[in-house]
Design a protein around this motif. Sequence first.
Motif, PDB file in Angstrom:
ATOM      1  N   ASP A  70       0.824  -1.214   0.000  1.00 56.06           N
ATOM      2  CA  ASP A  70       0.000   0.000   0.000  1.00 56.06           C
ATOM      3  C   ASP A  70       0.858   1.264   0.000  1.00 56.06           C
ATOM      4  OD1 ASP A  70      -2.300  -1.505   0.038  1.00 56.06           O
ATOM      5  OD2 ASP A  70      -2.628  -1.334   2.191  1.00 56.06           O
ATOM      6  N   THR A  80      -7.095   2.933  -0.191  1.00 62.82           N
ATOM      7  CA  THR A  80      -8.135   2.629  -1.174  1.00 62.82           C
ATOM      8  C   THR A  80      -8.701   3.905  -1.786  1.00 62.82           C
ATOM      9  OG1 THR A  80      -8.715   0.614   0.031  1.00 62.82           O
ATOM     10  CG2 THR A  80     -10.338   1.455  -1.528  1.00 62.82           C
ATOM     11  N   GLY A 100      -5.616   1.224   5.396  1.00 62.04           N
ATOM     12  CA  GLY A 100      -6.208   0.485   4.279  1.00 62.04           C
ATOM     13  C   GLY A 100      -7.319   1.276   3.611  1.00 62.04           C
ATOM     14  N   GLY A 154      -5.931  -2.195  -1.524  1.00 61.46           N
ATOM     15  CA  GLY A 154      -6.202  -1.489  -0.275  1.00 61.46           C
ATOM     16  C   GLY A 154      -7.215  -2.181   0.621  1.00 61.46           C
ATOM     17  N   THR A 181      -6.235  -4.905   3.319  1.00 66.51           N
ATOM     18  CA  THR A 181      -5.616  -4.405   4.539  1.00 66.51           C
ATOM     19  C   THR A 181      -6.666  -4.150   5.612  1.00 66.51           C
ATOM     20  OG1 THR A 181      -3.839  -3.384   3.263  1.00 66.51           O
ATOM     21  CG2 THR A 181      -4.159  -2.585   5.499  1.00 66.51           C
TER      22      THR A 181
END
Length: 436
Positions: free
Chosen positions: A40, A105, A101, A194, A197
Amino acid sequence: MSQSAAATRATDDVRNRVYNRITLRLIPFIFVCYLFNYLDRVNVGFAKLQMLDDLKFSETVYGLGAGIFFIGYVLCGVPSNLALSRFGPRRWIALMMIAWGALSTCLLFVTTPTHFYALRLFTGAAEAGFFPGVVLYLSQWFPASRRGRIMALFMSAIPVSGLLGSPLSGWILNHFSTGQGGLAGWQWMFLLQGLPTVVLGVMAYFLLSDNFAHARWLTVSERAVLEADQASDRANAPKTEKSPLQEVFRNPSIWAFGLVYFCIQSGVYAINFWLPSIIKNLGFGDNMVIGWLSAIPYLLAAVFMLLVGRSADKHRERRWHLAVPMLMGAAGLLIAVNFPQSPTIAILGLTIATMGALTGLPMFWPVPTAMLSAAAAAGGLALINSMGQMAGFLSPYVVGFVKDSTGSTDLALYLLAAVIGGGSLLALRMTRALRV
């Protein structure tokens, strides 16, 4: 064999079984968490291959956006690690993973440089305590004599994230290049890399124990082994009368270790953020081919990292196991930059650089964890990590600025090679008296 030697061997066998069980219980899950943490963090390097044209961003805008992540990271590193000590690793690690996360995203919604900068900044702030927190967490489970191989296992997630993430990212960019679902390939990449996570963050809350005293899956005798080893480490650690904050900010060793880590990370982030672009500039145009070629350095780095970690523990030697990989990182960059017309030699140089720079990471961390007092550990490790992560801001920004200014990354890579080489000399000086 004498009775005392037999008893010692039996004790060692019991201890090995205990730590092997703990390793199998903790490391695979933490490894996967760190794999997605790193993916990420650096997947913008692949997003760049499409994102810049779609959004009309310059190389400098990309470099600043890639690097500004580390401003948030540095500002929140120490307080986040202190919060982890206060609220417990299980809750804090879960919260951090869910937050970063979700923010990672959301990069799929970027349309302007300001959006890009803001999301990268807040993602860095959310991630700040994860790595130093896990280093501190593992140091509370494993004694100093076993941390070389444990850190190598844990941090092999970095090359594995490149090994798996590079072909995956290239495939996503190619497969979704026609804009399925109204999203470009780079947007799908942020989405698909993403969201896992967030799921892992929820799992962390239920799977991790705050420490071995709270681990119901350990027996009483196994806890006794861990307590004895931790007590031995505490007895051998430096003593201090200063408060934790005084010990952190007034300890010159912490600042020196931070500078060494900065030098290592300068090479690491130059490779992570620019490896796809450098390979593309060697004459490769297909994203999938770039992905597979980018995986080669990470594959060999993963193997080399584990071998060096095992060797460091076996020989109880940290000094040269740290300095030599750093020198490899510098030499590899010099090879790559001097053979731009020979893709084979250039990729060989990038492979050597990746093997050296990435192996320097796990070889570094057993040093400060062994040399810092208990009072300095939580804040000190976070400060060292934060100083190192400043390279994550400066390194990609410098490379992007030099690329825009000169049309080539050569000058920047020369500078980064010099930084890594200088860091290896400082590492040799700092570790002269180390016996772990």
